[in-house]
Design an enzyme around this catalytic site. Structure first.
Site, PDB file in Angstrom:
ATOM      1  N   ASP A   1      40.188  63.026  50.480  1.00 36.23           N
ATOM      2  CA  ASP A   1      41.025  64.160  50.124  1.00 36.23           C
ATOM      3  C   ASP A   1      40.387  65.439  50.670  1.00 36.23           C
ATOM      4  O   ASP A   1      39.289  65.416  51.210  1.00 36.23           O
ATOM      5  CB  ASP A   1      41.245  64.233  48.616  1.00 36.23           C
TER       6      ASP A   1
ATOM      7  N   CYS B   1      37.846  37.485  33.614  1.00 33.78           N
ATOM      8  CA  CYS B   1      38.596  36.675  32.655  1.00 33.78           C
ATOM      9  C   CYS B   1      38.277  35.188  32.779  1.00 33.78           C
ATOM     10  O   CYS B   1      38.411  34.447  31.797  1.00 33.78           O
ATOM     11  CB  CYS B   1      40.090  36.926  32.826  1.00 33.78           C
TER      12      CYS B   1
ATOM     13  N   HIS C   1      38.021  43.887  36.224  1.00 34.59           N
ATOM     14  CA  HIS C   1      39.307  43.413  35.696  1.00 34.59           C
ATOM     15  C   HIS C   1      40.423  44.429  35.950  1.00 34.59           C
ATOM     16  O   HIS C   1      41.527  44.063  36.389  1.00 34.59           O
ATOM     17  CB  HIS C   1      39.201  43.135  34.197  1.00 34.59           C
TER      18      HIS C   1
ATOM     19  N   CYS D   1      45.234  36.180  33.205  1.00 35.08           N
ATOM     20  CA  CYS D   1      44.548  36.754  34.374  1.00 35.08           C
ATOM     21  C   CYS D   1      43.531  35.759  34.914  1.00 35.08           C
ATOM     22  O   CYS D   1      42.829  35.085  34.148  1.00 35.08           O
ATOM     23  CB  CYS D   1      43.856  38.055  33.975  1.00 35.08           C
TER      24      CYS D   1
ATOM     25  N   ASP E   1      46.676  56.356  44.530  1.00 37.10           N
ATOM     26  CA  ASP E   1      45.252  56.298  44.181  1.00 37.10           C
ATOM     27  C   ASP E   1      45.069  56.918  42.815  1.00 37.10           C
ATOM     28  O   ASP E   1      45.873  57.751  42.388  1.00 37.10           O
ATOM     29  CB  ASP E   1      44.402  57.067  45.190  1.00 37.10           C
TER      30      ASP E   1
ATOM     31  N   CYS F   1      41.076  36.713  37.176  1.00 39.55           N
ATOM     32  CA  CYS F   1      39.984  37.442  37.822  1.00 39.55           C
ATOM     33  C   CYS F   1      38.633  36.889  37.369  1.00 39.55           C
ATOM     34  O   CYS F   1      38.535  36.135  36.396  1.00 39.55           O
ATOM     35  CB  CYS F   1      40.080  38.940  37.537  1.00 39.55           C
TER      36      CYS F   1
END
Length: 379
Positions: free
Chosen positions: A94, A311, A337, A306, A268, A308
């Site tokens: 940015d 998890c 996560h 989930c 974002d 991931c």
């Protein structure tokens, strides 16, 4: 050749949402996409290898903070941000403008730029369109942002009009100062608060300068989400179809879906990493504050739906214990996560666009997540 190129693949028949590919000097990435924020050349608690494992494509770094520490010249000497932080995929920086206006209690806006104080040391500093562009050229990100003013959403009309006109002049100065257009794309930022005519003026000014991409700024700054959606509905259609559209600073699940429906390609936000450090997790059924006492003996994963790393391997009880004992691993597990959740959500959004069912997906997601319930808790 332009540094980046947007390829439109198809539009969702239900909503008009766009499925596309963003081609950059460091890879090509499907859109709509969520971009994790690495303010100081790192996504907090995550390694580059973990980010790739999660499926992150483009990540952000912050011009203002890197200018202060370690300094853009050091990053240039290191070979640019990609080498400095060991990230071989795309990066967006940015302009630093938002931080100048949000972090400094003392600031004076002039046509040349902004006088303000370093929020760390109190040192007097000056940032202009030329300086913001010079810093970003040194950092070497694939995508960089024009220096703009981000006025309060509820600023009065006359001030907002002056601000929009100044931002347009600053955008032109950024283009003139930009020295690496062959490998860095400079985006313009459409401002104007909630005023349709000022958003039109801003978009018209910036499109006349032919930027390779456009951001919508000045949203997600405290206004109601209905207001943000209203502004997007009349702003996004003003932007060229053959160029990427980026909504700055938005990362809650509902806003990602609603933004995609309104034609946004890139998002974002620090939200998923910031709330993770407070023990708050995104799940398929809504917000879960894993640090709460009721999870002390809960041996289920954060989200039973989930897959991931967090998890698959760790329980709510264990993660709660880590957070309560201030163990960094607990914050890492929550961060992993949450990023996985948003990156996977955008995969689902893209698949829904492919199948022309994004509105149906939104309705199902909102129902499951609890957004349709009275007094539903959001982020």
């Amino acid at each position: 050749m332009a540094a980046i190129r947007y390829e439109l693949i198809k539009k969702d028949k239900q909503t008009g949402a766009r499925l596309g590919i963003l081609h950059t000097p460091h890879g090509s990435y499907e859109t709509p996409m969520f971009m994790p924020v690495g303010t100081l050349a790192t996504v907090k608690t995550m390694s580059p290898e973990e980010l790739k494992e999660l499926g992150a494509g483009v990540i952000l770094s912050n011009t203002y903070h890197l200018w202060l520490r370690p300094g853009h010249e050091i990053v240039r000497e290191a070979g640019g941000l990609h080498k400095f932080m060991n990230w071989d995929q795309a990066i967006l920086t940015d302009s630093g403008g938002f931080q100048v206006f949000s972090l400094s209690q003392f600031r004076k806006i002039e046509e040349e730029g902004v006088h303000f104080r370093n929020h760390l040391s109190g040192e007097k500093l000056f940032l202009s369109p030329e300086k913001a562009t010079e810093i970003q050229n040194a950092l070497g990100a694939d995508i960089m942002m024009a220096f703009d003013e981000c006025p309060p959403f509820d600023a009065d009309y006359n001030y907002m009009k002056q601000s929009v006109e100044r931002t347009s002049r600053w955008a032109e100065r950024c283009l003139k100062a930009h020295s690496r257009s062959h490998d860095q794309a400079l985006f313009g930022i459409v401002q104007g608060g909630g005023n349709e005519d000022l958003r039109k003026q801003s978009a018209r000014d910036l499109i006349s300068l032919d930027f390779p991409g456009y951001a919508v700024g000045g949203l997600s700054v405290g206004e109601p989400k209905e207001e943000m959606n209203r502004v997007l509905e009349f702003t996004t259609p003003l932007l060229p179809e053959n160029k990427p559209r980026y909504l700055m600073g938005v990362g809650s699940p509902d806003s990602l879906i609603d933004g995609a429906i309104r034609g946004i390609d890139m998002f974002d936000c620090v939200l998923p990493t910031r709330i993770a450090r407070n023990g708050t997790c995104m799940t398929s059924s809504g917000r879960l504050v894993v640090k709460n006492a009721k999870y002390a003996r809960d041996f289920r994963p954060i989200d039973e739906h989930c897959d991931c790393y967090t998890c698959r391997n760790y329980s709510r009880a264990y993660i709660r214990h880590l957070i309560h004992t201030n163990e960094i691993f607990g914050f890492r597990l929550c961060t992993y996560h949450n990023l996985h959740f948003l990156i996977k959500l955008m995969e689902q959004v893209r698949q829904a666009i492919r199948e022309d069912r994004l509105q149906d997906f939104r309705d199902e997601f909102f129902e499951q997540y609890g957004f349709n319930k009275p007094n539903a808790k959001n982020f």
